[in-house]
Scaffold this motif. Structure first.
Motif, PDB file in Angstrom:
ATOM      1  N   HIS A  17       0.822  -1.212   0.000  1.00  8.29           N
ATOM      2  CA  HIS A  17       0.000   0.000   0.000  1.00  8.29           C
ATOM      3  C   HIS A  17       0.856   1.263   0.000  1.00  8.29           C
ATOM      4  N   VAL A 100      -3.365   3.422   3.724  1.00  2.11           N
ATOM      5  CA  VAL A 100      -4.400   2.614   3.068  1.00  2.11           C
ATOM      6  C   VAL A 100      -4.450   2.995   1.593  1.00  2.11           C
ATOM      7  N   GLU A 104      -7.713  -0.132  -3.191  1.00  5.05           N
ATOM      8  CA  GLU A 104      -7.979  -1.416  -2.529  1.00  5.05           C
ATOM      9  C   GLU A 104      -8.723  -1.255  -1.209  1.00  5.05           C
ATOM     10  N   GLY A 105      -8.501  -0.127  -0.535  1.00  3.67           N
ATOM     11  CA  GLY A 105      -9.196   0.105   0.732  1.00  3.67           C
ATOM     12  C   GLY A 105      -8.640  -0.740   1.867  1.00  3.67           C
ATOM     13  N   VAL A 128      -4.477   8.106   3.298  1.00  2.49           N
ATOM     14  CA  VAL A 128      -5.037   7.422   2.121  1.00  2.49           C
ATOM     15  C   VAL A 128      -4.063   7.686   0.973  1.00  2.49           C
ATOM     16  N   ARG A 137     -10.768   5.584  -5.088  1.00  2.34           N
ATOM     17  CA  ARG A 137     -12.093   5.950  -4.529  1.00  2.34           C
ATOM     18  C   ARG A 137     -11.881   6.379  -3.079  1.00  2.34           C
ATOM     19  N   GLU A 140     -14.872   6.622  -0.390  1.00  2.48           N
ATOM     20  CA  GLU A 140     -15.412   5.327   0.062  1.00  2.48           C
ATOM     21  C   GLU A 140     -14.428   4.635   1.001  1.00  2.48           C
ATOM     22  N   VAL A 141     -13.129   4.794   0.676  1.00  2.00           N
ATOM     23  CA  VAL A 141     -12.098   4.153   1.512  1.00  2.00           C
ATOM     24  C   VAL A 141     -12.113   4.736   2.923  1.00  2.00           C
ATOM     25  N   GLU A 144     -14.762   3.005   4.757  1.00  2.00           N
ATOM     26  CA  GLU A 144     -14.345   1.624   5.093  1.00  2.00           C
ATOM     27  C   GLU A 144     -13.439   1.623   6.323  1.00  2.00           C
ATOM     28  N   VAL A 145     -12.505   2.593   6.361  1.00  2.00           N
ATOM     29  CA  VAL A 145     -11.555   2.658   7.487  1.00  2.00           C
ATOM     30  C   VAL A 145     -12.299   2.986   8.786  1.00  2.00           C
ATOM     31  N   SER A 437     -14.158  -4.049  -5.545  1.00  2.00           N
ATOM     32  CA  SER A 437     -14.045  -3.043  -6.603  1.00  2.00           C
ATOM     33  C   SER A 437     -13.968  -3.712  -7.974  1.00  2.00           C
TER      34      SER A 437
END
Length: 609
Positions: A17, A100, A104-105, A128, A137, A140-141, A144-145, A437
């Protein structure tokens, strides 16, 4: 007392990452290098294997200075097999940067490293990364976190963490996902504001907890740790004590003391609270040891390192070709080298067996052990290894328990059926299935660790190289039953000699060959994979009988399929429980444990009976 001129941070993330690239940029933009200096990429991955594989294996220390504040940075590995490294270094720092990927998130290893940081109540900066990816994205990530924080029971202050949006590759960071940054200043500022300064009592007795061990041929073991209290000085007498063994105390002298500056260690006369230091001259210093003043011996608590889950035997090579390619071949050489590895790798265990020719080596996963094998091979060692086997435990009722893994698979929709089928055969249990994704499906399995041994190669074939598989250790559970590892048998050389085209041409009809013409073989050596499930013995050294009507030039018309040359990981995946992998600096050969065909048949009959 707080030391406002110091910050100690660790960079944690899932594999690939961008942790190491991010550290590179922080080093470059803090003025560590000259303007015209060519520094290359992934400077921190100094080990040759790390550079080749593009992964970080050992945690590394570095330091940069920004606005007069020294920022000590620890770059940690992202792969689950090296989780032992992450657990330890978090004791040295006062906060973490969680990196992150913007596409991929949050991935399985993100969850593992974040859980460790939250358990230790460390403040988190979420970075990020890769926001310049076209398919990124970031918004959205972020969601998710935050969900991951909630899943891991983060408290209010941890949930209120700052988010930074970066592209480590271009060396930019920003506090707004829609506004591209110009440099890394927003990240530097966030570190100063969000990561607390180290605290301690400079007038108390010395306390330094050793969190990592470095090793140098010239000075031996080097202990790296943070000064929690007091001051440590060169030539000072200190007592070494360990939290898990408080009765054992040893008096030693600090002969050399270093601090980190950029990529270098700089000698210092003394270091005070909050400094991360390296100490040399203490021969048997270990991770988890605390160096204390003799008049105030108080060990600092240190979590026990997670136990290994997988083991294999390292054996002296006794094949007919033994000793022809390696420099170090005896059991004494192999023993010394394995025990030397324990100097730096705390997740590893080495045990003597009932024979002096074999050593049981236990680690955190196949990658962990294969990196050790590759390192030894490059250093000139020659040996054989057995198939990796999991380490079982027993519960209080005498029932057998085995290590389990959570396995996350991202795979194109059309391949999900074959992955589910294969993992179910290996005792995997599908926990959830959803969309990831792109047009990828995300599958989550609970599977015994042994069910994954030898599966990665098959997985890449089944998904045509498009699948991504991540695993994470998930405790012990009752034994799930027998698993058949391999459906195909081996093609075994029948007699010693050199493989020739004629012999190989006849052999290739039976399956896939691993060797080409001119390869030295011996009786009992595996030269290929059979298409069916039994082992077949072949004579790959057989030459055509030359007569008046048969000329040697007719051989040129024989077409051989190119052999499938196995990498180290593929060979470790392929070998069965009755086989060994012979490892030398130049070759990898698979062989049967029992080379003699008659004795082998007799053993097989005995096992069936």
């Amino acid at each position: 007392m707080k030391r406002e001129d110091v910050r100690n941070i660790a960079i944690i993330a899932h594999v690939d990452h961008g942790k190491t690239t991010l550290v590179d940029e922080l080093l470059k933009q803090s003025g560590v290098f000259r303007e015209n200096q060519d520094v290359g990429e992934r400077i921190m991955d100094s080990n040759a294997i790390e550079r080749e594989r593009g992964i970080t294996i050992l945690s590394k220390n570095t330091a940069v200075t920004y606005k007069g504040v020294k920022i000590n940075i620890v770059d940690t590995p992202g792969h689950a097999d090296f989780g032992g490294e992450v657990e330890r270094v978090l004791k040295m720092v006062n906060g973490v940067i969680l990196v992150v990927d913007a596409f991929e998130g949050a991935m399985p290893q993100t969850k593992f490293v974040l859980r460790k940081a939250l358990e230790m109540k460390l403040p988190v900066i979420v970075c990020v990364n890769k926001i310049d990816r076209p398919e990124g994205r970031p918004k959205e990530v972020v969601d998710e976190v935050l969900e991951l924080f909630l899943d891991l029971d983060a408290d209010e202050s941890q949930l209120d963490c700052p988010f930074v949006y970066a592209s480590a590759k271009t060396g930019t960071a920003s506090l707004d996902p829609d506004q591209p940054g110009e440099n890394m200043v927003p990240l530097f500022e966030t570190i100063l504001n969000a990561i607390p300064a180290p605290e301690g009592d400079p007038d108390a007795g010395t306390q330094v907890l050793i969190s990592t061990i470095d090793y140098n041929e010239y000075v031996g073991r080097i202990g790296v740790g943070k000064v929690d209290n007091g001051v440590i000085k060169v030539n000072q007498e200190v007592v070494i004590v360990n939290h898990h063994d408080p009765d054992t105390q040893r008096k030693v002298k600090v002969s050399k003391l270093y601090e980190f500056d950029g990529l270098n260690k700089v000698e210092v006369r003394e270091a005070s609270v909050g400094s991360i230091v390296a100490i040399s001259g203490i021969s048997d210093i270990h991770i988890g040891d605390t160096l204390c003043s003799p008049d105030a011996v108080r060990p600092i608590p240190f979590q026990k390192i997670s136990e290994p889950t997988i083991a294999m035997n390292f054996i002296v090579n006794d094949s007919p070709l033994a000793g022809t390619e390696g420099k170090y071949v005896t059991s004494r050489h192999i023993r010394d080298r394995l025990f030397r590895e324990l100097n730096t790798d705390v997740s590893l265990r080495v045990e003597e067996t009932d024979t002096t020719e074999a050593f049981k080596v236990s680690g955190r996963g196949e990658l962990h052990l294969s990196v050790l094998i590759e390192t030894m091979r490059r250093e000139g060692y020659e040996f054989a290894v057995s198939k990796a086997e999991v380490i079982y435990r027993e519960d209080e009722n005498g029932k057998r328990l085995e290590p389990m893994e959570l396995c996350y698979v991202d795979v194109p929709e059309e391949f999900s059926g074959s992955v589910i089928e294969k993992l179910s055969q290996r005792k995997g249990e599908l926990k959830s299935m959803g969309s990831a994704s792109g047009n990828y499906t995300r599958l989550e399995f609970s599977i015994p660790s042994r069910g994954l041994i030898g599966y990665r190669g098959e997985f890449l074939t089944d998904t045509k190289g498009n699948g991504i598989m991540n695993t994470i250790f998930d405790g012990y559970a009752p034994y799930k039953g027998d698993i058949q590892y391999r459906k195909q048998g081996s093609l075994i050389a029948y007699e010693p000699g050199e493989a020739v085209t004629y012999g190989l041409f006849n052999a290739q009809e039976r399956g896939t060959l691993f060797i080409g013409p001119g390869t030295k073989v011996y009786s009992g050596m595996v030269v290929g994979q059979n298409g069916k499930d039994e082992d077949i013995e072949l004579n790959v050294c057989r030459k055509k009988q030359l007569t008046n009507t048969r000329s040697s030039s007719a051989d040129e018309a024989l077409r051989l399929t190119p052999p499938r040359v196995l990498s180290l990981e593929q060979a470790l995946d392929f070998i069965d429980t009755d086989e060994l992998l012979e490892v030398t600096p130049k070759s990898l050969r698979i062989r049967k444990k029992i080379l003699d065909p008659t004795l082998r048949k007799r053993e097989a009959m005995k096992n069936k009976g």
